[in-house]
Design an enzyme around this catalytic site. Structure first.
Site, PDB file in Angstrom:
ATOM      1  N   CYS A   1      12.253  40.099 -52.860  1.00  0.00           N
ATOM      2  CA  CYS A   1      12.579  40.201 -51.437  1.00  0.00           C
ATOM      3  C   CYS A   1      12.377  41.625 -50.930  1.00  0.00           C
ATOM      4  CB  CYS A   1      14.008  39.740 -51.175  1.00  0.00           C
ATOM      5  SG  CYS A   1      15.276  40.736 -51.986  1.00  0.00           S
TER       6      CYS A   1
ATOM      7  N   CYS B   1      29.736  46.273 -35.612  1.00  0.00           N
ATOM      8  CA  CYS B   1      30.040  44.846 -35.666  1.00  0.00           C
ATOM      9  C   CYS B   1      31.532  44.616 -35.480  1.00  0.00           C
ATOM     10  CB  CYS B   1      29.578  44.283 -37.012  1.00  0.00           C
ATOM     11  SG  CYS B   1      29.948  42.541 -37.253  1.00  0.00           S
TER      12      CYS B   1
ATOM     13  N   HIS C   1      12.004  46.767 -58.105  1.00  0.00           N
ATOM     14  CA  HIS C   1      11.002  46.414 -59.114  1.00  0.00           C
ATOM     15  C   HIS C   1       9.905  47.467 -59.175  1.00  0.00           C
ATOM     16  CE1 HIS C   1       8.016  44.159 -61.379  1.00  0.00           C
ATOM     17  NE2 HIS C   1       7.157  44.354 -60.373  1.00  0.00           N
TER      18      HIS C   1
ATOM     19  N   ASP D   1      10.950  48.084 -23.934  1.00  0.00           N
ATOM     20  CA  ASP D   1      11.859  48.498 -22.860  1.00  0.00           C
ATOM     21  C   ASP D   1      12.425  47.337 -22.053  1.00  0.00           C
ATOM     22  OD1 ASP D   1       9.711  47.735 -21.152  1.00  0.00           O
ATOM     23  OD2 ASP D   1       8.916  49.774 -21.185  1.00  0.00           O
TER      24      ASP D   1
ATOM     25  N   PRO E   1       8.802  57.456 -20.572  1.00  0.00           N
ATOM     26  CA  PRO E   1       7.642  58.151 -21.141  1.00  0.00           C
ATOM     27  C   PRO E   1       6.992  57.330 -22.233  1.00  0.00           C
ATOM     28  CG  PRO E   1       9.666  59.091 -22.002  1.00  0.00           C
ATOM     29  CD  PRO E   1      10.076  58.106 -20.950  1.00  0.00           C
ATOM     30  N   ASP E   2       5.688  57.576 -22.438  1.00  0.00           N
ATOM     31  CA  ASP E   2       5.026  56.936 -23.565  1.00  0.00           C
ATOM     32  C   ASP E   2       5.291  57.768 -24.819  1.00  0.00           C
ATOM     33  OD1 ASP E   2       3.364  59.128 -23.465  1.00  0.00           O
ATOM     34  OD2 ASP E   2       1.636  58.043 -22.696  1.00  0.00           O
ATOM     35  N   PHE E   3       4.628  57.405 -25.919  1.00  0.00           N
ATOM     36  CA  PHE E   3       4.880  58.094 -27.173  1.00  0.00           C
ATOM     37  C   PHE E   3       3.997  59.316 -27.378  1.00  0.00           C
ATOM     38  CE2 PHE E   3       7.499  54.685 -28.378  1.00  0.00           C
ATOM     39  CZ  PHE E   3       8.216  55.071 -29.494  1.00  0.00           C
ATOM     40  N   ARG E   4       2.737  59.262 -26.948  1.00  0.00           N
ATOM     41  CA  ARG E   4       1.758  60.200 -27.470  1.00  0.00           C
ATOM     42  C   ARG E   4       1.254  61.253 -26.503  1.00  0.00           C
ATOM     43  NH1 ARG E   4       0.939  55.122 -29.027  1.00  0.00           N
ATOM     44  NH2 ARG E   4       1.261  54.665 -31.214  1.00  0.00           N
TER      45      ARG E   4
ATOM     46  N   HIS F   1       4.897  49.384 -60.766  1.00  0.00           N
ATOM     47  CA  HIS F   1       3.960  48.492 -60.076  1.00  0.00           C
ATOM     48  C   HIS F   1       4.109  48.755 -58.573  1.00  0.00           C
ATOM     49  CE1 HIS F   1       4.258  45.440 -63.651  1.00  0.00           C
ATOM     50  NE2 HIS F   1       3.712  46.602 -63.979  1.00  0.00           N
TER      51      HIS F   1
ATOM     52  N   CYS G   1       2.127  55.406 -52.238  1.00  0.00           N
ATOM     53  CA  CYS G   1       1.608  56.107 -51.057  1.00  0.00           C
ATOM     54  C   CYS G   1       2.579  56.049 -49.886  1.00  0.00           C
ATOM     55  CB  CYS G   1       0.269  55.493 -50.624  1.00  0.00           C
ATOM     56  SG  CYS G   1      -1.043  55.606 -51.856  1.00  0.00           S
TER      57      CYS G   1
ATOM     58  N   HIS H   1       6.639  44.005 -30.756  1.00  0.00           N
ATOM     59  CA  HIS H   1       7.445  44.943 -31.534  1.00  0.00           C
ATOM     60  C   HIS H   1       8.939  44.779 -31.269  1.00  0.00           C
ATOM     61  CE1 HIS H   1       3.505  47.336 -31.418  1.00  0.00           C
ATOM     62  NE2 HIS H   1       3.615  46.765 -32.581  1.00  0.00           N
TER      63      HIS H   1
ATOM     64  N   ASN I   1       5.621  46.873 -25.687  1.00  0.00           N
ATOM     65  CA  ASN I   1       6.764  47.631 -25.191  1.00  0.00           C
ATOM     66  C   ASN I   1       8.085  47.037 -25.648  1.00  0.00           C
ATOM     67  OD1 ASN I   1       4.877  49.186 -23.884  1.00  0.00           O
ATOM     68  ND2 ASN I   1       5.098  48.122 -21.936  1.00  0.00           N
TER      69      ASN I   1
ATOM     70  N   CYS J   1      26.828  39.589 -43.350  1.00  0.00           N
ATOM     71  CA  CYS J   1      27.369  39.258 -42.027  1.00  0.00           C
ATOM     72  C   CYS J   1      26.236  38.874 -41.069  1.00  0.00           C
ATOM     73  CB  CYS J   1      28.162  40.436 -41.487  1.00  0.00           C
ATOM     74  SG  CYS J   1      28.862  40.184 -39.838  1.00  0.00           S
TER      75      CYS J   1
END
Length: 429
Positions: free
Chosen positions: A54, A305, A65, A254, A178-181, A71, A87, A271, A252, A284
């Site tokens: 999992c 929670c 693992h 938002d 605002p955007d990210f980049r 591995h 990586c 996303h 987005n 839970c």
């Protein structure tokens, strides 16, 4: 706000010990449970020994693992993506192509589609390119062009009945998000106050579990409080009201699409979004509505929670999390049937979202509305065919999203209806 960028690397040095597809498929299928806890929700297969464990979002048995056995290369049963723990990155390489094909056939009960004599089958061509780092671009047959005026006229006269919209951070900028980049003004450029290991750590799940305070401090700045959707959001809503919006795929998080009244069955939030949150306690996992989390964050409190006191994580996709099953289902159901594709306000740098422009039929017009040209043949060797003599369907409309969408609405003769939607706006959140 558009979600973060994830770029697979193509130089992973840990591929030598992988098993072949035939050995991996022996006694294993994409629904096999974890070898330790028997959970079957989100599992990965070790490509070195073929064991199934999992994910870190269930009980973390795959990472245990990998660290104990050495591995390092794995494949997700959820979206058939490849990850290397050595990586610490998604990976792509030609040697993974055969494994992908084998498990694709097992998962979907049919072989991956391939290009026929007319050049169809672009879906799998682009997916394979994302895995092995190669491109295979076929030229359009017709030399005739298409203009934004022609597209608008066909919208107005009802010739397009299944319009798909792909939207990104650019559609929300005029709402104050605002955007990210963007250099100097993007979110990644303004995270210094959090003293993060790197800007992307703000959306790294392991870092969130260790130190959630920076994320919730940022979330307070991003919450759609007293925000009005942009003209572009209402343009998409107008397509819905006209009965021609098949789906709005958005990067987005938002929630402004929801605020604008885009119906849930017309919206795919690739996303995730802040609309719901889950308790991070695996025993839970109570679900909480947006307002509960919002009230805590706006009061500078950590959302916890009510049952067990654990941190609540909004249901947005962090690094290394798989996209939703509904996203994958809609991609393969909606895109091949689209008769018009509108790509609005996105850099098209995030996989797999950036591959979707080639999921539509090769006869389907594609319109890019953006501040700059992206994902074009001239820049990347694949994608849009702007400026090419054989371009039969791609239209480039440069400028800010609101101005360009207003131009289309004006050409359609729908300005009064658009103004009515905006003037009568009531938040649907």
């Amino acid at each position: 706000m558009e979600a973060f960028e994830v770029q697979p690397i193509d130089n992973c040095p840990h591929l030598q010990s992988m098993m072949g597809p035939a050995d991996l498929l022996c006694g294993v299928n994409v629904r096999s449970p974890c070898a330790v806890c028997n959970d079957d929700r989100e599992n990965w297969i070790c490509l070195s020994c073929g064991d199934v464990y999992c994910s870190r979002y269930v009980n973390s048995h795959m990472i245990e693992h990998a660290m104990s056995s050495g591995h390092l290369v794995t494949m997700s049963f959820s979206d058939l993506s490849f990850w290397c723990y050595g990586c610490e990155s998604y990976i792509k390489h030609p040697t993974l192509h055969e494994i992908f094909n084998a498990f694709y056939e097992q998962k979907f009960h049919e072989p991956p589609p391939v290009s026929d004599a007319n050049g169809d089958g672009s879906i799998i061509r682009q997916l394979v390119a994302a895995i092995d780092g190669e491109t295979d671009v076929e030229k359009d047959a017709s030399p005739s062009g298409i203009s934004i005026e022609t597209v608008a006229e066909r919208i107005r006269t009802g010739q397009y009945k299944r319009v798909v919209v792909l939207s990104g951070a650019g559609i929300s900028v005029s709402a104050g998000i605002p955007d990210f980049r963007s250099p100097g003004t993007g979110l990644y450029a303004n995270l210094q106050r959090f003293n993060l290991p790197r800007p992307e750590s703000i959306f790294d799940l392991e870092y969130f579990y260790e130190n959630p305070e920076p994320f919730f401090a940022l979330m307070k700045d991003l919450l759609p409080q007293n925000l009005t959707p942009t003209l572009t959001h209402f343009f998409v809503r107008l397509l819905q009201e006209k009965g021609i919006l098949l789906r709005n795929f958005t990067q987005n998080i938002d929630m402004l699409e929801r605020v604008a009244g885009i119906k849930e069955d017309k919206l795919v939030e690739a996303h995730g979004s802040f609309a719901t949150g889950h308790c991070t306690n695996r025993d839970c996992q109570k679900v909480f509505p947006f307002q509960f989390v919002k009230d805590a964050v706006q009061s500078d409190q950590m959302p916890r929670c009510t049952l067990c006191g654990s941190i609540i994580k909004p249901d947005i996709i962090f690094f290394k999390e798989s996209l939703s099953e509904s996203f994958r289902e809609r991609v393969f159901e909606d895109l091949p049937s689209a008769d018009l594709l509108l790509v609005i306000g996105t850099s098209l740098k995030v996989q797999p979202f950036n591959l979707l422009i080639d999921f539509v039929p090769e006869t389907t017009p594609r319109v890019l509305i953006n501040r700059e040209e992206v994902a074009s043949i001239r820049k990347t060797g694949a994608g849009f065919r702007f400026g090419m003599q054989d371009n039969a369907r791609d239209v480039l409309l440069l400028g800010d999203c609101d101005t360009c969408c207003e131009q289309i609405v004006h050409l359609c003769g729908w300005m009064d209806e658009l103004k009515s939607l905006r003037n009568g706006f009531v938040s649907h959140l």
